[in-house]
Every structure is written in structure tokens, then in C-alpha cells.
Design a protein around this motif. Structure first.
Motif, PDB file in Angstrom:
ATOM      1  N   PRO A 119       7.406  57.755  71.306  1.00 61.23           N
ATOM      2  CA  PRO A 119       6.572  57.338  70.167  1.00 61.23           C
ATOM      3  C   PRO A 119       7.354  56.788  68.983  1.00 61.23           C
ATOM      4  O   PRO A 119       6.923  55.816  68.360  1.00 61.23           O
ATOM      5  N   ARG A 120       8.512  57.378  68.669  1.00 61.36           N
ATOM      6  CA  ARG A 120       9.257  56.886  67.499  1.00 61.36           C
ATOM      7  C   ARG A 120       9.864  55.512  67.767  1.00 61.36           C
ATOM      8  O   ARG A 120       9.900  54.657  66.882  1.00 61.36           O
ATOM      9  N   ILE A 121      10.368  55.310  68.982  1.00 56.82           N
ATOM     10  CA  ILE A 121      10.919  53.994  69.325  1.00 56.82           C
ATOM     11  C   ILE A 121       9.805  52.957  69.373  1.00 56.82           C
ATOM     12  O   ILE A 121       9.959  51.828  68.882  1.00 56.82           O
ATOM     13  N   ALA A 122       8.679  53.316  69.961  1.00 58.96           N
ATOM     14  CA  ALA A 122       7.556  52.384  70.065  1.00 58.96           C
ATOM     15  C   ALA A 122       7.073  51.938  68.691  1.00 58.96           C
ATOM     16  O   ALA A 122       6.659  50.796  68.503  1.00 58.96           O
ATOM     17  N   LYS A 123       7.142  52.815  67.727  1.00 61.45           N
ATOM     18  CA  LYS A 123       6.667  52.498  66.379  1.00 61.45           C
ATOM     19  C   LYS A 123       7.627  51.568  65.646  1.00 61.45           C
ATOM     20  O   LYS A 123       7.208  50.704  64.868  1.00 61.45           O
ATOM     21  N   ARG A 124       8.935  51.699  65.904  1.00 64.80           N
ATOM     22  CA  ARG A 124       9.934  50.958  65.136  1.00 64.80           C
ATOM     23  C   ARG A 124      10.430  49.681  65.820  1.00 64.80           C
ATOM     24  O   ARG A 124      10.985  48.810  65.166  1.00 64.80           O
ATOM     25  N   ARG A 125      10.285  49.606  67.112  1.00 63.12           N
ATOM     26  CA  ARG A 125      10.943  48.515  67.847  1.00 63.12           C
ATOM     27  C   ARG A 125      10.396  47.138  67.435  1.00 63.12           C
ATOM     28  O   ARG A 125       9.234  46.983  67.058  1.00 63.12           O
ATOM     29  N   LYS A 126      11.295  46.147  67.546  1.00 59.46           N
ATOM     30  CA  LYS A 126      10.925  44.748  67.306  1.00 59.46           C
ATOM     31  C   LYS A 126      11.418  43.913  68.478  1.00 59.46           C
ATOM     32  O   LYS A 126      12.280  44.350  69.254  1.00 59.46           O
ATOM     33  N   ALA A 127      10.901  42.722  68.593  1.00 59.74           N
ATOM     34  CA  ALA A 127      11.298  41.833  69.693  1.00 59.74           C
ATOM     35  C   ALA A 127      12.803  41.637  69.696  1.00 59.74           C
ATOM     36  O   ALA A 127      13.421  41.456  68.646  1.00 59.74           O
ATOM     37  N   GLY A 128      13.386  41.677  70.877  1.00 61.03           N
ATOM     38  CA  GLY A 128      14.819  41.447  71.030  1.00 61.03           C
ATOM     39  C   GLY A 128      15.649  42.707  71.045  1.00 61.03           C
ATOM     40  O   GLY A 128      16.835  42.649  71.383  1.00 61.03           O
ATOM     41  N   GLN A 129      15.078  43.828  70.676  1.00 62.23           N
ATOM     42  CA  GLN A 129      15.863  45.062  70.601  1.00 62.23           C
ATOM     43  C   GLN A 129      15.887  45.777  71.950  1.00 62.23           C
ATOM     44  O   GLN A 129      15.071  45.523  72.835  1.00 62.23           O
ATOM     45  N   PHE A 130      16.828  46.709  72.074  1.00 67.71           N
ATOM     46  CA  PHE A 130      17.018  47.407  73.338  1.00 67.71           C
ATOM     47  C   PHE A 130      17.227  48.902  73.101  1.00 67.71           C
ATOM     48  O   PHE A 130      17.324  49.359  71.949  1.00 67.71           O
ATOM     49  N   VAL A 131      17.251  49.656  74.187  1.00 65.60           N
ATOM     50  CA  VAL A 131      17.539  51.088  74.123  1.00 65.60           C
ATOM     51  C   VAL A 131      18.720  51.394  75.037  1.00 65.60           C
ATOM     52  O   VAL A 131      19.073  50.596  75.909  1.00 65.60           O
ATOM     53  N   ILE A 132      19.338  52.543  74.817  1.00 61.20           N
ATOM     54  CA  ILE A 132      20.359  53.057  75.722  1.00 61.20           C
ATOM     55  C   ILE A 132      19.741  54.200  76.522  1.00 61.20           C
ATOM     56  O   ILE A 132      19.198  55.148  75.950  1.00 61.20           O
ATOM     57  N   VAL A 133      19.847  54.112  77.826  1.00 66.98           N
ATOM     58  CA  VAL A 133      19.283  55.126  78.724  1.00 66.98           C
ATOM     59  C   VAL A 133      20.420  55.844  79.439  1.00 66.98           C
ATOM     60  O   VAL A 133      21.381  55.215  79.878  1.00 66.98           O
ATOM     61  N   ARG A 134      20.313  57.158  79.518  1.00 75.47           N
ATOM     62  CA  ARG A 134      21.190  57.924  80.409  1.00 75.47           C
ATOM     63  C   ARG A 134      20.256  58.743  81.304  1.00 75.47           C
ATOM     64  O   ARG A 134      19.502  59.594  80.829  1.00 75.47           O
ATOM     65  N   VAL A 135      20.308  58.467  82.581  1.00 76.35           N
ATOM     66  CA  VAL A 135      19.315  59.029  83.503  1.00 76.35           C
ATOM     67  C   VAL A 135      19.606  60.488  83.806  1.00 76.35           C
ATOM     68  O   VAL A 135      18.706  61.335  83.807  1.00 76.35           O
ATOM     69  N   THR A 136      20.860  60.809  84.072  1.00 79.49           N
ATOM     70  CA  THR A 136      21.266  62.171  84.428  1.00 79.49           C
ATOM     71  C   THR A 136      22.381  62.637  83.499  1.00 79.49           C
ATOM     72  O   THR A 136      23.034  61.809  82.844  1.00 79.49           O
ATOM     73  N   PRO A 137      22.668  63.942  83.416  1.00 78.86           N
ATOM     74  CA  PRO A 137      23.683  64.435  82.477  1.00 78.86           C
ATOM     75  C   PRO A 137      25.051  63.795  82.664  1.00 78.86           C
ATOM     76  O   PRO A 137      25.782  63.589  81.695  1.00 78.86           O
ATOM     77  N   ASP A 138      25.433  63.479  83.883  1.00 76.63           N
ATOM     78  CA  ASP A 138      26.737  62.855  84.126  1.00 76.63           C
ATOM     79  C   ASP A 138      26.618  61.361  84.403  1.00 76.63           C
ATOM     80  O   ASP A 138      27.547  60.745  84.928  1.00 76.63           O
ATOM     81  N   GLY A 139      25.487  60.788  84.039  1.00 75.79           N
ATOM     82  CA  GLY A 139      25.269  59.380  84.342  1.00 75.79           C
ATOM     83  C   GLY A 139      25.859  58.447  83.302  1.00 75.79           C
ATOM     84  O   GLY A 139      26.257  58.859  82.209  1.00 75.79           O
ATOM     85  N   GLU A 140      25.897  57.157  83.645  1.00 81.30           N
ATOM     86  CA  GLU A 140      26.408  56.133  82.741  1.00 81.30           C
ATOM     87  C   GLU A 140      25.360  55.763  81.694  1.00 81.30           C
ATOM     88  O   GLU A 140      24.179  56.060  81.861  1.00 81.30           O
TER      89      GLU A 140
END
Length: 277
Positions: free
Chosen positions: A22-43
Motif C-alpha cells: 500500500p505505501r509503495i502503491a500510494k507513492r510510486r510514479k511512472a518510471g520508478q522501480f522496486v528492489i525485490v528479495r525473494v528469499t533470505p539468502d536471495g539476490e
């Protein structure tokens, strides 16, 4: 931790993932990205926010399941949680009412193009979109882009959807029939962006490119997304991901990226299409 609301298959190895954020959805603008880490030892994986709803509190990411982490994410289920989700990051797209905007996307680059086209349309522009891929099966978000765009054209290498050829062929035909454009946005594989933007710039259309495809860790620390722009070194993840295509030194970028191909050839065995994890 972000909960998975939906996962759907868009094309071969390409998936749409909707997450509670919800917080990202409220603030995001076109062109922006997120960083995802799927698992604790993941990239750490930088992924463009392809769609979002501030009212419902979700964002959508498009993943290409060709690496270990993206394959793990592909196999997760609705209700599962990602280890980390950080964002929104990157500089937002500069969106103004300029008149007629041309949006050209290739392959998975259609995902970051989607919110940009949507923002230009919302700003009151006439949006013409050209999507390109090798075959019909690899055209993603066709319905989304059709709803956003005033005009939609598709080019495939084999002619299995739209017109046989390249987006630049359609662009040339549109120019020949008297169409004009005030700004262009090009997103796709780097080599596609180079040759497509050469065409739009040659036609006198100011052109923006998104170097999202070359980002690796999304912090500016790994140096993988270094690019020379107007003679100065820049990093796509912290200085972009969008740049004036006329100022990007494409040959330098493509030569450097080809160096990674040589390393991959020595150390990596492709397992796409096999059951091996």
C-alpha cells in the motif's frame, strides 16, 4: 514482507505478479522501480512497477523467470510472502502535455513502458504505441496497452501478429503518411533501443530511453548499469533509469554488455525449457 495476491503467466517465462504494497502503491510514479528479495539468502532484483492501485494497495511486477530467484518467485503461490520489498526507487519519468507522444516497446521492455504511456495519456497527450517481438506469443500486455493508447501497432519478426517486420518499419510508415510526434519513449533490449532511437532522432523527435534492462542490484554500488551520457559516467539505477537517447553512448554500452556475454558463455549452462532447477 509483501504478500502475493496474484500470479499469472503472460508469455514464455514471463509472469505478472501482484503484491500487497500500500505505501509503495500510494507513492510510486511512472518510471520508478522496486528492489525485490525473494528469499533470505536471495539476490536483490530491481523490477519496474508495471501497474499499481493506490486505492486497493497493490503493485504489479513483470518478471522473466530465467534466473534462480525469478524461478523461485514464479513457483510461489498466492498467499506466500517475499522476504523484502523496497521502493519506490529511481527518478520518475518527466511527464508533460507535449501533444503527440510515440511509445515504442520491445520484449519485456513493454512492462516498464506501460506506466509511462499511461502517465502521458493521463497528462492529456495523444499516445501512439508500437510493440515489437519475435513472435505473437512474446507480445505482453497487449490489452493493457490497447486501453491506454489512442493508436496501437504491433510488429513481429515472423508476421504472426500485426505487421511482419520491426517497430522501426511501422514508425517509418507512420511518418510517410504524414504523422508527426513531439516526443518518443523507447524501452526494450539495449540494441533495440539504440537502433530505434537513431530512427526517431533522425526524424527530429526528442527521444527518451529507459535503461532499466541493464540494472543489476539497483543501488549504484555494483557498477553493472554504468553508462556514459553526454560524456559523463552515469548509473541507470540512481541517475535514471531514463535518459535522453541522443546523449547515450550506445556503442560503449553495447560493447561493455557483450563482455558479460563472454563470461556467461564460459561459466553458465542455459537450462531454459528443462526441469532442472
Amino acid at each position: 514482507m509483501a504478500e502475493i495476491l496474484q500470479i499469472s503467466n503472460l508469455s514464455e517465462h514471463i509472469y505478472r505478479v501482484r503484491l500487497v504494497a500500500p505505501r509503495i502503491a500510494k507513492r510510486r510514479k511512472a518510471g520508478q522501480f522496486v528492489i525485490v528479495r525473494v528469499t533470505p539468502d536471495g539476490e536483490r532484483i530491481p523490477l519496474t512497477i508495471a501497474n499499481a492501485s493506490a486505492e486497493e494497495g497493490w503493485i504489479e511486477l513483470i518478471i522473466q523467470a530465467v534466473g534462480e530467484s525469478t524461478r523461485v518467485l514464479r513457483d510461489m503461490q498466492v498467499g506466500d510472502h517475499l522476504e523484502d520489498l523496497a521502493g519506490p526507487l529511481g527518478r520518475a519519468t518527466k511527464v508533460e502535455k507535449v501533444g503527440r507522444v510515440l511509445c515504442i516497446g520491445g520484449g519485456v521492455g513493454i512492462a516498464p513502458l506501460r506506466p509511462i504511456a499511461e502517465a502521458f495519456k493521463a497528462a492529456g497527450n495523444h499516445v501512439t504505441t508500437i510493440l515489437g517481438a519475435r513472435t505473437s506469443d512474446l507480445i505482453i500486455l497487449r490489452d493493457d496497452m490497447d486501453q491506454i493508447s489512442d493508436e496501437l501497432y504491433i510488429a513481429t519478426d515472423d508476421g504472426s501478429a500485426g505487421e511482419k517486420g520491426f517497430p522501426t518499419d511501422i514508425f517509418a510508415r507512420l511518418l510517410d503518411t504524414g504523422n508527426t510526434y513531439d516526443e518518443a519513449v523507447v524501452v526494450g533490449p539495449p540494441v533495440m533501443m539504440k537502433f530505434t532511437s537513431l530512427k526517431t532522432l533522425d526524424a527530429g523527435v526528442p527521444t527518451m530511453c529507459s535503461l532499466n534492462p541493464i540494472m543489476i542490484d539497483g543501488t549504484g554500488m555494483c557498477g553493472g548499469c554504468r553508462v556514459t551520457v553526454a560524456g559523463e559516467p552515469r548509473f541507470a539505477c540512481v541517475d535514471g533509469p531514463e535518459f535522453d537517447a541522443a546523449s547515450v553512448e550506445w556503442d560503449d554500452l553495447l560493447n561493455r554488455l557483450s563482455g558479460y556475454d563472454k563470461i556467461a558463455e564460459r561459466n553458465h549452462t542455459c537450462r531454459i525449457g528443462t526441469d532442472e532447477k
